[in-house]
Design a protein around this motif. Structure first.
Motif, PDB file in Angstrom:
ATOM      1  N   LYS A  49     -11.816  60.478  -1.364  1.00 19.29           N
ATOM      2  CA  LYS A  49     -11.730  59.114  -1.882  1.00 19.29           C
ATOM      3  C   LYS A  49     -10.567  58.406  -1.200  1.00 19.29           C
ATOM      4  O   LYS A  49      -9.750  59.039  -0.550  1.00 19.29           O
ATOM      5  CB  LYS A  49     -11.463  59.136  -3.392  1.00 19.29           C
ATOM      6  CG  LYS A  49     -12.580  59.716  -4.223  1.00 19.29           C
ATOM      7  CD  LYS A  49     -12.207  59.680  -5.695  1.00 19.29           C
ATOM      8  CE  LYS A  49     -13.338  60.265  -6.528  1.00 19.29           C
ATOM      9  NZ  LYS A  49     -12.957  60.313  -7.956  1.00 19.29           N
ATOM     10  N   GLY A  50     -10.484  57.107  -1.414  1.00 17.23           N
ATOM     11  CA  GLY A  50      -9.359  56.358  -0.873  1.00 17.23           C
ATOM     12  C   GLY A  50      -9.757  55.544   0.334  1.00 17.23           C
ATOM     13  O   GLY A  50     -10.926  55.196   0.518  1.00 17.23           O
ATOM     14  N   ASP A  51      -8.776  55.236   1.187  1.00 16.71           N
ATOM     15  CA  ASP A  51      -9.013  54.364   2.327  1.00 16.71           C
ATOM     16  C   ASP A  51      -8.375  54.990   3.557  1.00 16.71           C
ATOM     17  O   ASP A  51      -7.934  56.138   3.507  1.00 16.71           O
ATOM     18  CB  ASP A  51      -8.458  52.966   2.024  1.00 16.71           C
ATOM     19  CG  ASP A  51      -7.028  53.012   1.502  1.00 16.71           C
ATOM     20  OD1 ASP A  51      -6.171  53.598   2.193  1.00 16.71           O
ATOM     21  OD2 ASP A  51      -6.762  52.467   0.410  1.00 16.71           O
ATOM     22  N   VAL A  52      -8.295  54.254   4.653  1.00 13.39           N
ATOM     23  CA  VAL A  52      -7.770  54.867   5.878  1.00 13.39           C
ATOM     24  C   VAL A  52      -6.271  55.137   5.782  1.00 13.39           C
ATOM     25  O   VAL A  52      -5.721  55.886   6.588  1.00 13.39           O
ATOM     26  CB  VAL A  52      -8.079  54.029   7.144  1.00 13.39           C
ATOM     27  CG1 VAL A  52      -9.581  53.865   7.331  1.00 13.39           C
ATOM     28  CG2 VAL A  52      -7.370  52.676   7.119  1.00 13.39           C
TER      29      VAL A  52
ATOM     30  N   PHE B 167      -7.351  60.599  -0.971  1.00 12.40           N
ATOM     31  CA  PHE B 167      -7.297  61.321  -2.237  1.00 12.40           C
ATOM     32  C   PHE B 167      -8.423  62.338  -2.308  1.00 12.40           C
ATOM     33  O   PHE B 167      -9.488  62.130  -1.726  1.00 12.40           O
ATOM     34  CB  PHE B 167      -7.434  60.344  -3.411  1.00 12.40           C
ATOM     35  CG  PHE B 167      -6.352  59.303  -3.456  1.00 12.40           C
ATOM     36  CD1 PHE B 167      -5.098  59.604  -3.962  1.00 12.40           C
ATOM     37  CD2 PHE B 167      -6.584  58.030  -2.969  1.00 12.40           C
ATOM     38  CE1 PHE B 167      -4.092  58.648  -3.990  1.00 12.40           C
ATOM     39  CE2 PHE B 167      -5.589  57.075  -2.988  1.00 12.40           C
ATOM     40  CZ  PHE B 167      -4.340  57.379  -3.510  1.00 12.40           C
ATOM     41  N   GLY B 168      -8.174  63.404  -3.054  1.00  8.50           N
ATOM     42  CA  GLY B 168      -9.200  64.406  -3.274  1.00  8.50           C
ATOM     43  C   GLY B 168     -10.254  63.918  -4.259  1.00  8.50           C
ATOM     44  O   GLY B 168     -10.045  62.927  -4.978  1.00  8.50           O
TER      45      GLY B 168
ATOM     46  N   GLU C   7     -11.059  57.747 -10.465  1.00  8.67           N
ATOM     47  CA  GLU C   7     -11.350  56.486  -9.792  1.00  8.67           C
ATOM     48  C   GLU C   7     -10.373  55.385 -10.233  1.00  8.67           C
ATOM     49  O   GLU C   7      -9.951  54.560  -9.431  1.00  8.67           O
ATOM     50  CB  GLU C   7     -12.791  56.090 -10.118  1.00  8.67           C
ATOM     51  CG  GLU C   7     -13.430  55.161  -9.113  1.00  8.67           C
ATOM     52  CD  GLU C   7     -13.527  55.760  -7.704  1.00  8.67           C
ATOM     53  OE1 GLU C   7     -13.303  55.000  -6.758  1.00  8.67           O
ATOM     54  OE2 GLU C   7     -13.810  56.975  -7.553  1.00  8.67           O
ATOM     55  N   PHE C   8     -10.001  55.373 -11.528  1.00  9.15           N
ATOM     56  CA  PHE C   8      -9.088  54.317 -11.989  1.00  9.15           C
ATOM     57  C   PHE C   8      -7.775  54.352 -11.219  1.00  9.15           C
ATOM     58  O   PHE C   8      -7.181  53.317 -10.925  1.00  9.15           O
ATOM     59  CB  PHE C   8      -8.847  54.422 -13.508  1.00  9.15           C
ATOM     60  CG  PHE C   8      -7.857  55.500 -13.914  1.00  9.15           C
ATOM     61  CD1 PHE C   8      -6.491  55.241 -13.920  1.00  9.15           C
ATOM     62  CD2 PHE C   8      -8.297  56.768 -14.277  1.00  9.15           C
ATOM     63  CE1 PHE C   8      -5.589  56.223 -14.285  1.00  9.15           C
ATOM     64  CE2 PHE C   8      -7.394  57.759 -14.638  1.00  9.15           C
ATOM     65  CZ  PHE C   8      -6.037  57.487 -14.633  1.00  9.15           C
TER      66      PHE C   8
ATOM     67  N   MET D  18      -9.610  48.295  -1.225  1.00 10.83           N
ATOM     68  CA  MET D  18     -10.282  47.521  -2.259  1.00 10.83           C
ATOM     69  C   MET D  18      -9.832  46.071  -2.160  1.00 10.83           C
ATOM     70  O   MET D  18      -8.642  45.783  -2.049  1.00 10.83           O
ATOM     71  CB  MET D  18     -10.005  48.063  -3.657  1.00 10.83           C
ATOM     72  CG  MET D  18     -10.956  47.448  -4.652  1.00 10.83           C
ATOM     73  SD  MET D  18     -11.011  48.371  -6.186  1.00 10.83           S
ATOM     74  CE  MET D  18      -9.770  47.484  -7.084  1.00 10.83           C
ATOM     75  N   PHE D  19     -10.787  45.165  -2.219  1.00 11.37           N
ATOM     76  CA  PHE D  19     -10.554  43.754  -1.972  1.00 11.37           C
ATOM     77  C   PHE D  19     -11.102  42.973  -3.151  1.00 11.37           C
ATOM     78  O   PHE D  19     -12.269  43.111  -3.512  1.00 11.37           O
ATOM     79  CB  PHE D  19     -11.284  43.370  -0.672  1.00 11.37           C
ATOM     80  CG  PHE D  19     -11.170  41.929  -0.292  1.00 11.37           C
ATOM     81  CD1 PHE D  19     -10.058  41.475   0.399  1.00 11.37           C
ATOM     82  CD2 PHE D  19     -12.163  41.031  -0.626  1.00 11.37           C
ATOM     83  CE1 PHE D  19      -9.948  40.141   0.745  1.00 11.37           C
ATOM     84  CE2 PHE D  19     -12.062  39.694  -0.274  1.00 11.37           C
ATOM     85  CZ  PHE D  19     -10.941  39.253   0.422  1.00 11.37           C
TER      86      PHE D  19
END
Lengths: 82, 216
Positions: B85-88, B92-93, B98-99, B151-152
Motif C-alpha cells: 500500500k502507499g505511494d512512490v 506500507f505493508g 487503510e485509514f 491521495m488527491f
C-alpha cells in the motif's frame, strides 16, 4: 444526572430538537452549546435527526463526568448516568 | 493563550518525488488544467552523489503551488522495497490499515459545488477517475490517487465556518492537551474534560463576543 453538550451549528440543531422531544429531557444553553440533560438516560434516534454519518459521529461536544456514552452507532446515541 | 501576530500567507509549495513525470504532467496540467509555473533544471545539487533533477511546479490557485522532483537515473527502488500500500514515497505493508495510509494527503480548495463538479468531470474523463465523493461534517470532497499514488482531494465548504466553531476547536485542543498529558488518553476522557471547559468558558465567550459585536 446525565448531561451532554452539543455545539449549536446548523448540522447539529436536529439532534438537539429530537433530544428535547423526550419530556424527561431538558435542552438549555451554555454559550453557543446546547446543554442536554436529564435525570436518567438520554437517547437520541439517529434516523429521527436525519443527520448523515459524518455529522452524527462528530456531534458530541462534551459529556459531563457524571455521565457516559453507552451507545453511539448508526441507530442511536445513548448517554447514561455514570 | 499566546497573541503572536500571524504573518504567514498560505502554502508556498508542497513537494513530492515522482518517477513518472509524463503521467504527472498529464494529470496536473492536461487533465486538471493546473498551469506549469516554475521549473528548475539542476545538474546535481552540490554533493557528487546527488542525481541531476528537474523540479517542476503547478499552480494550485492563490499562487500556491504543488511541486515535483524528477531525479534522472533513479527508480522507485531508491525509496526502499515496494509496499503493498502507499505511494512512490511512502510504502506500507498490507497489514497497515487503510485509514492510516490515507491520513496524510493534500486537499485543494474550490469555492463552489459547481467548481467541485467541474473537477469531477475532468477527472472522470481521464485515467484517474474520482474514487469517492463524500459529504463530511461541513465540507464535500472528491478523491482520487495521482499517477504517483498520492491521495488527491478537492474540497468545497458546504457553508461558511461559524465563530463558535473556532471556540469549539480551541476547547477541543485544550482538552486534548490535558488528556494526552495523563496516562491512557481516551475519547471518553476528552469529552469529559471538554465538558468542563465548556462550562468554564463557553458562556463568557458568548458574552464577550456579543459585547464586541455591539461595540462595532
Amino acid at each position: 444526572m446525565t448531561t451532554l453538550y452539543v455545539l449549536d451549528v446548523p448540522e447539529n440543531t436536529p439532534l438537539a430538537k429530537v433530544a428535547g422531544e423526550d419530556p424527561e429531557v431538558t435542552v438549555g444553553r451554555v454559550g453557543p452549546y446546547f446543554e442536554i440533560s436529564a435525570a436518567g438516560p438520554i437517547v437520541i434516534d439517529r434516523r429521527a435527526t436525519g443527520c448523515r454519518h459524518a455529522v452524527w459521529y462528530s456531534a458530541v461536544g462534551g459529556v459531563a463526568r457524571d455521565s457516559h456514552i453507552t451507545q453511539h452507532d448508526k441507530d442511536a446515541l445513548r448517554v447514561e448516568p455514570a | 493563550m499566546t497573541e503572536l501576530d500571524h504573518r504567514v500567507q498560505g502554502v508556498d509549495h508542497v513537494a513530492f518525488p515522482t518517477f513518472d513525470p509524463a503521467a504527472t504532467v498529464r494529470f496536473y496540467r492536461d487533465v486538471l488544467g493546473f498551469p506549469v509555473v516554475h521549473s528548475i533544471c539542476a545538474a546535481g545539487w552540490g554533493p557528487e552523489d546527488h542525481p541531476d533533477f528537474i523540479h517542476f511546479f503547478f499552480d494550485i490557485g492563490n499562487g500556491d503551488r504543488i511541486a515535483f522532483f524528477y531525479y534522472f537515473g533513479t527508480g522507485t527502488e531508491i525509496g526502499g522495497a515496494p509496499g503493498a500500500k502507499g505511494d512512490v514515497y511512502a510504502r506500507f505493508g498490507a497489514e497497515v490499515p487503510e485509514f492510516f495510509v490515507r491520513s496524510r494527503h493534500l486537499a485543494i480548495h474550490v469555492d463552489s459545488d459547481e467548481d467541485l463538479l467541474e473537477y469531477r468531470r475532468r477527472l472522470d474523463a481521464s485515467d484517474w477517475p474520482v474514487e469517492m465523493q463524500i459529504q463530511h461534517e461541513t465540507i464535500e470532497s472528491i478523491y482520487t490517487h495521482d499517477p504517483n499514488g498520492y491521495m488527491f482531494e478537492i474540497t468545497r465548504a458546504m457553508r461558511p465556518v461559524t465563530p463558535q466553531e473556532d471556540l469549539d476547536a480551541n476547547l477541543t485542543i485544550d482538552a486534548l492537551l490535558d488528556v494526552v498529558s495523563e496516562p491512557e488518553p481516551t475519547f471518553g476522557k476528552l469529552l469529559a474534560r471538554k465538558a468542563e471547559l465548556i462550562v468554564e468558558r463557553a458562556a463568557d465567550w458568548e458574552l464577550t463576543r456579543s459585547e464586541q459585536e455591539a461595540g462595532r
